[in-house]
Design a protein around this motif. Structure first.
Motif, PDB file in Angstrom:
ATOM      1  N   THR A  31       0.830  -1.208   0.000  1.00 46.53           N
ATOM      2  CA  THR A  31       0.000   0.000   0.000  1.00 46.53           C
ATOM      3  C   THR A  31       0.867   1.262   0.000  1.00 46.53           C
ATOM      4  O   THR A  31       0.543   2.249  -0.663  1.00 46.53           O
ATOM      5  CB  THR A  31      -0.940   0.032   1.222  1.00 46.53           C
ATOM      6  OG1 THR A  31      -0.176  -0.174   2.410  1.00 46.53           O
ATOM      7  CG2 THR A  31      -1.988  -1.048   1.134  1.00 46.53           C
ATOM      8  N   SER A  32       1.987   1.216   0.719  1.00 49.86           N
ATOM      9  CA  SER A  32       2.871   2.392   0.800  1.00 49.86           C
ATOM     10  C   SER A  32       3.538   2.710  -0.534  1.00 49.86           C
ATOM     11  O   SER A  32       3.893   3.868  -0.793  1.00 49.86           O
ATOM     12  CB  SER A  32       3.952   2.167   1.866  1.00 49.86           C
ATOM     13  OG  SER A  32       3.366   1.929   3.122  1.00 49.86           O
ATOM     14  N   SER A  33       3.724   1.695  -1.376  1.00 45.45           N
ATOM     15  CA  SER A  33       4.437   1.903  -2.643  1.00 45.45           C
ATOM     16  C   SER A  33       3.577   2.567  -3.715  1.00 45.45           C
ATOM     17  O   SER A  33       4.116   3.161  -4.651  1.00 45.45           O
ATOM     18  CB  SER A  33       4.963   0.563  -3.179  1.00 45.45           C
ATOM     19  OG  SER A  33       3.888  -0.261  -3.603  1.00 45.45           O
ATOM     20  N   HIS A  58       6.430   0.539 -10.253  1.00 44.16           N
ATOM     21  CA  HIS A  58       6.230  -0.703 -11.015  1.00 44.16           C
ATOM     22  C   HIS A  58       7.000  -1.855 -10.381  1.00 44.16           C
ATOM     23  O   HIS A  58       6.468  -2.957 -10.184  1.00 44.16           O
ATOM     24  CB  HIS A  58       6.683  -0.491 -12.461  1.00 44.16           C
ATOM     25  CG  HIS A  58       6.497  -1.680 -13.339  1.00 44.16           C
ATOM     26  ND1 HIS A  58       7.502  -2.603 -13.558  1.00 44.16           N
ATOM     27  CD2 HIS A  58       5.432  -2.114 -14.048  1.00 44.16           C
ATOM     28  CE1 HIS A  58       7.059  -3.550 -14.379  1.00 44.16           C
ATOM     29  NE2 HIS A  58       5.811  -3.282 -14.689  1.00 44.16           N
ATOM     30  N   PHE A  59       8.248  -1.601 -10.017  1.00 45.25           N
ATOM     31  CA  PHE A  59       9.093  -2.641  -9.430  1.00 45.25           C
ATOM     32  C   PHE A  59       8.525  -3.131  -8.101  1.00 45.25           C
ATOM     33  O   PHE A  59       8.376  -4.338  -7.878  1.00 45.25           O
ATOM     34  CB  PHE A  59      10.514  -2.113  -9.224  1.00 45.25           C
ATOM     35  CG  PHE A  59      11.384  -3.044  -8.407  1.00 45.25           C
ATOM     36  CD1 PHE A  59      11.931  -4.189  -8.976  1.00 45.25           C
ATOM     37  CD2 PHE A  59      11.637  -2.787  -7.061  1.00 45.25           C
ATOM     38  CE1 PHE A  59      12.706  -5.058  -8.223  1.00 45.25           C
ATOM     39  CE2 PHE A  59      12.414  -3.645  -6.302  1.00 45.25           C
ATOM     40  CZ  PHE A  59      12.954  -4.786  -6.894  1.00 45.25           C
ATOM     41  N   PHE A  60       8.204  -2.204  -7.209  1.00 44.75           N
ATOM     42  CA  PHE A  60       7.750  -2.601  -5.873  1.00 44.75           C
ATOM     43  C   PHE A  60       6.373  -3.258  -5.896  1.00 44.75           C
ATOM     44  O   PHE A  60       6.119  -4.210  -5.156  1.00 44.75           O
ATOM     45  CB  PHE A  60       7.755  -1.400  -4.922  1.00 44.75           C
ATOM     46  CG  PHE A  60       9.131  -1.003  -4.474  1.00 44.75           C
ATOM     47  CD1 PHE A  60       9.876  -1.843  -3.661  1.00 44.75           C
ATOM     48  CD2 PHE A  60       9.695   0.198  -4.880  1.00 44.75           C
ATOM     49  CE1 PHE A  60      11.159  -1.500  -3.249  1.00 44.75           C
ATOM     50  CE2 PHE A  60      10.968   0.558  -4.475  1.00 44.75           C
ATOM     51  CZ  PHE A  60      11.702  -0.292  -3.658  1.00 44.75           C
ATOM     52  N   CYS A 136       1.461   2.708 -12.392  1.00 44.97           N
ATOM     53  CA  CYS A 136       2.399   2.250 -13.431  1.00 44.97           C
ATOM     54  C   CYS A 136       2.358   0.729 -13.492  1.00 44.97           C
ATOM     55  O   CYS A 136       3.149   0.046 -12.835  1.00 44.97           O
ATOM     56  CB  CYS A 136       3.807   2.755 -13.119  1.00 44.97           C
ATOM     57  SG  CYS A 136       3.954   4.545 -13.258  1.00 44.97           S
ATOM     58  N   GLU A 137       1.405   0.211 -14.245  1.00 46.82           N
ATOM     59  CA  GLU A 137       1.134  -1.214 -14.326  1.00 46.82           C
ATOM     60  C   GLU A 137       1.679  -1.765 -15.645  1.00 46.82           C
ATOM     61  O   GLU A 137       1.692  -1.069 -16.660  1.00 46.82           O
ATOM     62  CB  GLU A 137      -0.378  -1.434 -14.202  1.00 46.82           C
ATOM     63  CG  GLU A 137      -0.791  -2.847 -13.888  1.00 46.82           C
ATOM     64  CD  GLU A 137      -1.162  -3.605 -15.142  1.00 46.82           C
ATOM     65  OE1 GLU A 137      -1.396  -2.967 -16.187  1.00 46.82           O
ATOM     66  OE2 GLU A 137      -1.181  -4.849 -15.072  1.00 46.82           O
ATOM     67  N   VAL A 237      -5.641  -1.626  -2.476  1.00 46.14           N
ATOM     68  CA  VAL A 237      -6.363  -1.030  -1.353  1.00 46.14           C
ATOM     69  C   VAL A 237      -7.212  -2.052  -0.599  1.00 46.14           C
ATOM     70  O   VAL A 237      -7.083  -2.203   0.619  1.00 46.14           O
ATOM     71  CB  VAL A 237      -7.260   0.137  -1.833  1.00 46.14           C
ATOM     72  CG1 VAL A 237      -8.009   0.751  -0.663  1.00 46.14           C
ATOM     73  CG2 VAL A 237      -6.439   1.186  -2.557  1.00 46.14           C
ATOM     74  N   VAL A 238      -8.077  -2.752  -1.328  1.00 51.13           N
ATOM     75  CA  VAL A 238      -9.065  -3.616  -0.672  1.00 51.13           C
ATOM     76  C   VAL A 238      -8.415  -4.823  -0.005  1.00 51.13           C
ATOM     77  O   VAL A 238      -8.651  -5.106   1.178  1.00 51.13           O
ATOM     78  CB  VAL A 238     -10.147  -4.070  -1.674  1.00 51.13           C
ATOM     79  CG1 VAL A 238     -11.160  -4.991  -0.988  1.00 51.13           C
ATOM     80  CG2 VAL A 238     -10.855  -2.859  -2.266  1.00 51.13           C
ATOM     81  N   THR A 239      -7.586  -5.561  -0.768  1.00 50.46           N
ATOM     82  CA  THR A 239      -6.972  -6.771  -0.212  1.00 50.46           C
ATOM     83  C   THR A 239      -6.106  -6.493   1.009  1.00 50.46           C
ATOM     84  O   THR A 239      -6.262  -7.151   2.046  1.00 50.46           O
ATOM     85  CB  THR A 239      -6.150  -7.499  -1.298  1.00 50.46           C
ATOM     86  OG1 THR A 239      -7.010  -7.837  -2.384  1.00 50.46           O
ATOM     87  CG2 THR A 239      -5.527  -8.771  -0.750  1.00 50.46           C
ATOM     88  N   PRO A 240      -5.164  -5.509   0.958  1.00 52.85           N
ATOM     89  CA  PRO A 240      -4.367  -5.231   2.160  1.00 52.85           C
ATOM     90  C   PRO A 240      -5.192  -4.738   3.340  1.00 52.85           C
ATOM     91  O   PRO A 240      -4.786  -4.899   4.490  1.00 52.85           O
ATOM     92  CB  PRO A 240      -3.391  -4.141   1.688  1.00 52.85           C
ATOM     93  CG  PRO A 240      -3.333  -4.285   0.219  1.00 52.85           C
ATOM     94  CD  PRO A 240      -4.699  -4.717  -0.189  1.00 52.85           C
TER      95      PRO A 240
END
Length: 270
Positions: A31-33, A58-60, A136-137, A237-240
């Motif tokens: 979530t923080s990334s 993208h990486f994180f 960035c997906e 958002v939802v899952t975490p």
């Protein structure tokens, strides 16, 4: 809160909660990334992000998403041993094996993300720099490319096999064996207790793998940019948000640990 409870309460120093610590850490980092940047873009009319920050995001997001899928597979094996071989549980799930499974999950997630990010971010866009997405997906970035993307498509497929299909198969196999073992238990109370040890994990697995499999199995023609945005928001958002609630509200050990910690702190104050 879950991380603190597991550290402070010795009764939670078990393999299952070691993996839960890792899963909680993944969710916090995930979530923080991406979410802070999403919130900024939701509030601003001009939504921009630098190339370096886009690559980092993208990486994180890829690394942490892949790590979570692999951790869920490791947790499924832990539940399999707990139900199917309870007398040898602490012997089989030794600290060395737990650390090894967690380390492999993190390492594979990071390496997979590093390769995919390097191949994706090197693509020339020929001036096309408007990203139709909330983050960035990978697929959104690849669509900006003005060169052949066959290599990228192959890497995306290989990545999906490593961090999604293989873990999903391992989880499915674990639960097939767990269900077979539960059905052999004659007492209703015994069956409920055995199923109760897996309920939280099964809920999280169904939610995470279900959405991922739906995304990858639907025909490409039916996929839309808006649908991709909803899926990314769900994972970011939802899952975490739901994971810690599922593992705390449906877990008697966690609730009992919270009560003990609160009682200890109250005694110290008095």
């Amino acid at each position: 809160l879950i991380l603190l409870l597991i550290v402070l309460d010795a009764r939670l120093h078990l393999p299952m909660y070691f993996f839960l610590c890792n899963l909680s850490l993944v969710d916090i980092c995930y979530t923080s990334s991406g979410v802070p940047q999403m919130l900024v873009h939701f509030l601003l009319e001009e939504k921009t992000i630098s190339f370096a920050r886009c690559g980092a995001q993208h990486f994180f997001s890829l690394a942490l998403g892949g790590t979570e899928f692999l951790l869920l597979a490791a947790m499924a094996y832990d539940r399999y041993v707990a139900v199917c071989d309870p007398l040898r549980y602490m012997v089989v799930m030794s600290p060395r094996l737990c650390v090894a499974l967690a380390a492999i999950s993190w390492l594979v997630g990071l390496v997979n993300s590093a390769v995919e990010t390097a191949v994706t971010m090197r693509l020339p866009t020929c001036g096309h720099n408007v990203l139709n997405h909330v983050a960035c997906e990978t697929l959104a970035l690849v669509q900006l490319a003005c060169v052949d993307i066959t290599l990228n498509q192959a890497i995306i497929v290989a990545s999906s096999v490593v961090v999604l299909l293989v873990p999903c198969c391992l989880v499915s196999l674990s639960y097939i064996l767990i269900v077979a073992a539960i059905l052999q238990i004659h007492s209703t109370q015994g069956r409920r207790k055995a199923f109760g040890t897996c309920a939280s994990h099964l809920t999280v697995v169904s939610m995470s793998y279900g959405m991922a499999l739906f995304t990858h199995m639907q025909p490409h023609a039916m996929a839309s940019a808006e649908q991709d945005k909803v899926i990314v928001l769900f994972y970011a958002v939802v899952t975490p948000m739901l994971n810690p609630l599922i593992y705390s509200l449906r877990n008697k050990d966690v609730k009992a640990a919270l009560s003990r910690v609160l009682m200890r702190s109250s005694e110290v104050k008095h």
